[in-house]
Design a protein around this motif. Structure first.
Motif, PDB file in Angstrom:
ATOM      1  N   LEU A   1       0.847  -1.193   0.000  1.00 10.39           N
ATOM      2  CA  LEU A   1       0.000   0.000   0.000  1.00 10.39           C
ATOM      3  C   LEU A   1       0.881   1.240   0.000  1.00 10.39           C
ATOM      4  N   ASN A   2       0.306   2.368  -0.401  1.00 13.65           N
ATOM      5  CA  ASN A   2       1.105   3.596  -0.461  1.00 13.65           C
ATOM      6  C   ASN A   2       1.308   4.163   0.938  1.00 13.65           C
ATOM      7  N   SER A   3       2.131   5.168   1.039  1.00  9.76           N
ATOM      8  CA  SER A   3       2.509   5.703   2.354  1.00  9.76           C
ATOM      9  C   SER A   3       1.310   6.267   3.116  1.00  9.76           C
TER      10      SER A   3
ATOM     11  N   GLU B   1      -0.186   3.048  -6.046  1.00 10.25           N
ATOM     12  CA  GLU B   1       0.554   4.271  -5.726  1.00 10.25           C
ATOM     13  C   GLU B   1      -0.400   5.453  -5.582  1.00 10.25           C
ATOM     14  N   LYS B   2      -1.380   5.561  -6.450  1.00 10.52           N
ATOM     15  CA  LYS B   2      -2.343   6.662  -6.403  1.00 10.52           C
ATOM     16  C   LYS B   2      -3.341   6.515  -5.255  1.00 10.52           C
TER      17      LYS B   2
ATOM     18  N   THR C   1      -5.956   4.453  -5.455  1.00  6.93           N
ATOM     19  CA  THR C   1      -7.252   4.037  -6.000  1.00  6.93           C
ATOM     20  C   THR C   1      -7.761   2.822  -5.252  1.00  6.93           C
ATOM     21  N   CYS C   2      -6.848   1.920  -4.934  1.00  2.00           N
ATOM     22  CA  CYS C   2      -7.128   0.775  -4.070  1.00  2.00           C
ATOM     23  C   CYS C   2      -6.223   0.896  -2.847  1.00  2.00           C
ATOM     24  N   ALA C   3      -6.738   0.466  -1.709  1.00  2.00           N
ATOM     25  CA  ALA C   3      -5.922   0.528  -0.499  1.00  2.00           C
ATOM     26  C   ALA C   3      -4.745  -0.442  -0.584  1.00  2.00           C
ATOM     27  N   PHE C   4      -4.989  -1.605  -1.198  1.00  2.00           N
ATOM     28  CA  PHE C   4      -3.968  -2.643  -1.254  1.00  2.00           C
ATOM     29  C   PHE C   4      -3.765  -3.095  -2.695  1.00  2.00           C
ATOM     30  N   GLY C   5      -2.537  -3.385  -3.045  1.00  2.00           N
ATOM     31  CA  GLY C   5      -2.224  -3.882  -4.379  1.00  2.00           C
ATOM     32  C   GLY C   5      -1.378  -5.131  -4.301  1.00  2.00           C
ATOM     33  N   GLU C   6      -1.602  -6.039  -5.238  1.00  2.00           N
ATOM     34  CA  GLU C   6      -0.801  -7.256  -5.341  1.00  2.00           C
ATOM     35  C   GLU C   6       0.517  -6.921  -6.025  1.00  2.00           C
ATOM     36  N   VAL C   7       1.627  -7.277  -5.394  1.00  2.00           N
ATOM     37  CA  VAL C   7       2.944  -6.983  -5.962  1.00  2.00           C
ATOM     38  C   VAL C   7       3.834  -8.220  -5.891  1.00  2.00           C
ATOM     39  N   PHE C   8       4.967  -8.152  -6.588  1.00  2.00           N
ATOM     40  CA  PHE C   8       6.020  -9.147  -6.452  1.00  2.00           C
ATOM     41  C   PHE C   8       7.130  -8.524  -5.624  1.00  2.00           C
ATOM     42  N   THR C   9       7.636  -9.290  -4.680  1.00  2.00           N
ATOM     43  CA  THR C   9       8.489  -8.713  -3.638  1.00  2.00           C
ATOM     44  C   THR C   9       9.817  -8.157  -4.132  1.00  2.00           C
ATOM     45  N   THR C  10      10.254  -8.538  -5.327  1.00  2.00           N
ATOM     46  CA  THR C  10      11.524  -8.007  -5.828  1.00  2.00           C
ATOM     47  C   THR C  10      11.333  -6.967  -6.922  1.00  2.00           C
ATOM     48  N   ASP C  11      10.114  -6.522  -7.147  1.00  2.00           N
ATOM     49  CA  ASP C  11       9.852  -5.560  -8.219  1.00  2.00           C
ATOM     50  C   ASP C  11      10.448  -4.196  -7.881  1.00  2.00           C
ATOM     51  N   GLY C  12      11.150  -3.609  -8.837  1.00  2.00           N
ATOM     52  CA  GLY C  12      11.810  -2.322  -8.611  1.00  2.00           C
ATOM     53  C   GLY C  12      10.860  -1.169  -8.397  1.00  2.00           C
ATOM     54  N   ARG C  13       9.608  -1.336  -8.810  1.00  2.00           N
ATOM     55  CA  ARG C  13       8.635  -0.262  -8.645  1.00  2.00           C
ATOM     56  C   ARG C  13       8.197  -0.081  -7.197  1.00  2.00           C
TER      57      ARG C  13
ATOM     58  N   ALA D   1      10.622   2.520  -5.973  1.00  2.00           N
ATOM     59  CA  ALA D   1      10.467   3.748  -6.756  1.00  2.00           C
ATOM     60  C   ALA D   1       9.175   4.476  -6.423  1.00  2.00           C
ATOM     61  N   MET D   2       8.120   3.712  -6.097  1.00  2.00           N
ATOM     62  CA  MET D   2       6.812   4.302  -5.807  1.00  2.00           C
ATOM     63  C   MET D   2       6.551   4.437  -4.314  1.00  2.00           C
ATOM     64  N   HIS D   3       7.557   4.104  -3.500  1.00  2.00           N
ATOM     65  CA  HIS D   3       7.455   4.228  -2.036  1.00  2.00           C
ATOM     66  C   HIS D   3       6.287   3.415  -1.483  1.00  2.00           C
ATOM     67  N   LEU D   4       6.152   2.195  -1.981  1.00  2.00           N
ATOM     68  CA  LEU D   4       5.104   1.306  -1.495  1.00  2.00           C
ATOM     69  C   LEU D   4       5.607   0.522  -0.284  1.00  2.00           C
ATOM     70  N   HIS D   5       4.689   0.182   0.597  1.00  2.00           N
ATOM     71  CA  HIS D   5       5.014  -0.568   1.813  1.00  2.00           C
ATOM     72  C   HIS D   5       4.482  -1.991   1.673  1.00  2.00           C
ATOM     73  N   VAL D   6       5.368  -2.969   1.766  1.00  2.00           N
ATOM     74  CA  VAL D   6       4.999  -4.369   1.607  1.00  2.00           C
ATOM     75  C   VAL D   6       4.615  -4.958   2.959  1.00  2.00           C
TER      76      VAL D   6
END
Length: 337
Positions: free
Chosen positions: A168-170, A239-240, A242-254, A257-262
């Motif tokens: 999720l974003n900051s 990042e925006k 739009t959703c509180a939570f997003g599915e990500v891959f733990t080694t993704d560079g974004r 870059a997008m200051h997301l919290h895993v």
């Protein structure tokens, strides 16, 4: 920012079992006919001060490296080829093969000699198991031991673990005060409307994706709260906010870059996808120095390193080969001749 396909390390055997025979047959035929493209690497490099081995132990060897087609795999494949070059080998680059099965069959058949692969992929996709092993070391050992019958040797794994996660974003991280998936479960029961998710279409239906995660944690997420989209869009929408939570891959560079919290997977639902060298057994027998050449590089790989290198390619637009080479020089594993 360039999106890249990501199904490969997380392919679920149930989805692809019927098609696997035909894919393997196609890959084998292509290999036998010499239709798998490849080009010689031409870096003028030597072992660096932290190479960990004396001399150039692969002098006279001719080795072919391969990988799947997404950023992280391409970078890892380039790394492998470059360190083989530094150790004296002539290297053919057959990286960026589409899908897991093609790269796997290349190593298994001997069309390629080596690749970096994921333990979870080996255990679930290639060896056909459905239940992952929670301990990363035990997962690696199980894959290593069972895959010997296929003429494949798994060298020791790194701590780099490219698995699923929620992020999720900051602003939402601060507002919702969640740190792990159990916290998300508690929030889903207390305030269901607060748990909105952006996920890939496939993740929304897979047993090792959202449905399985929800069952494992007892998470209550109304279907109306789940938005399905392509992988790259998931990151931008998360990042925006739009959703509180997003599915990500733990080694993704974004992520960085997008200051997301895993969020932590505190019940260890998602499989371990630790990266390890997967070597054709005949090639390793012929050139045993492959193991000592790769050992220090593999040991240095972790999620932080992967995120940074992936970011350089996906966010900054740098060339994967140069990203791999520069990191190897920076870490002292190779040097310019």
């Amino acid at each position: 920012m360039r999106d890249h396909p990501r199904p490969a390390p997380h392919s679920r055997p149930g989805r692809h079992r019927d098609a696997r025979f035909f894919i393997i047959l196609l890959a084998t035929l292509l290999s036998a006919c010499g239709l798998v493209s490849g080009s010689a690497m031409s870096d003028n490099v030597r072992p660096g001060p932290k190479a960990g081995y004396p001399g150039r132990p692969l002098t006279g060897a001719q080795l072919t490296v391969t990988s799947k087609e997404f950023t992280e795999q391409i970078v890892l494949g380039q790394m492998m080829g470059i360190v083989f070059e530094a150790a004296g080998a002539k290297v053919i680059d057959k990286t960026s093969i589409q899908g897991s099965i093609g790269a796997r069959e290349a190593v298994k058949s001997g069309t390629a000699d080596a690749a970096y692969e994921y333990t979870g992929t080996g255990w679930i996709t290639y060896l056909g198991h459905t239940k992952p092993i929670v301990n990363p070391q035990e997962q690696w050992k199980a894959v290593r031991d069972e895959d010997r019958k296929n003429g494949i040797v798994w060298l020791p794994a790194s701590t780099l673990n490219n698995t699923y996660a929620l992020a999720l974003n900051s602003a939402n991280f601060k507002k919702l005060a969640v740190r792990d998936l159990s916290d998300v479960t508690a929030l889903s029961r207390k305030n269901p409307s607060a748990v909105t998710m952006c996920v890939e279409n496939e993740f929304a239906t897979r047993n090792d994706g959202l449905p399985g995660m929800a069952r494992a944690y007892g998470m209550k997420v109304p279907s109306a709260n789940v938005r399905k989209m392509t992988g790259g869009v998931v990151y931008t929408e998360t990042e925006k906010g739009t959703c509180a939570f997003g599915e990500v891959f733990t080694t993704d560079g974004r992520i960085k870059a997008m200051h997301l919290h895993v969020l932590a997977d505190d019940k260890h639902f998602f499989p371990n996808y630790n990266v390890a060298p997967e070597i054709n057994a005949k090639a390793l027998k012929k050139y045993p120095a492959i193991a000592e050449v790769l050992a220090p590089v593999t040991k240095a790989l972790n999620n932080t390193v992967a995120q940074e290198l992936n970011r350089k390619v996906d966010v900054d637009g740098e060339d994967p080969h140069e990203v791999a080479k520069n990191w190897l020089i920076q870490e002292g594993f190779i040097k310019e001749a």
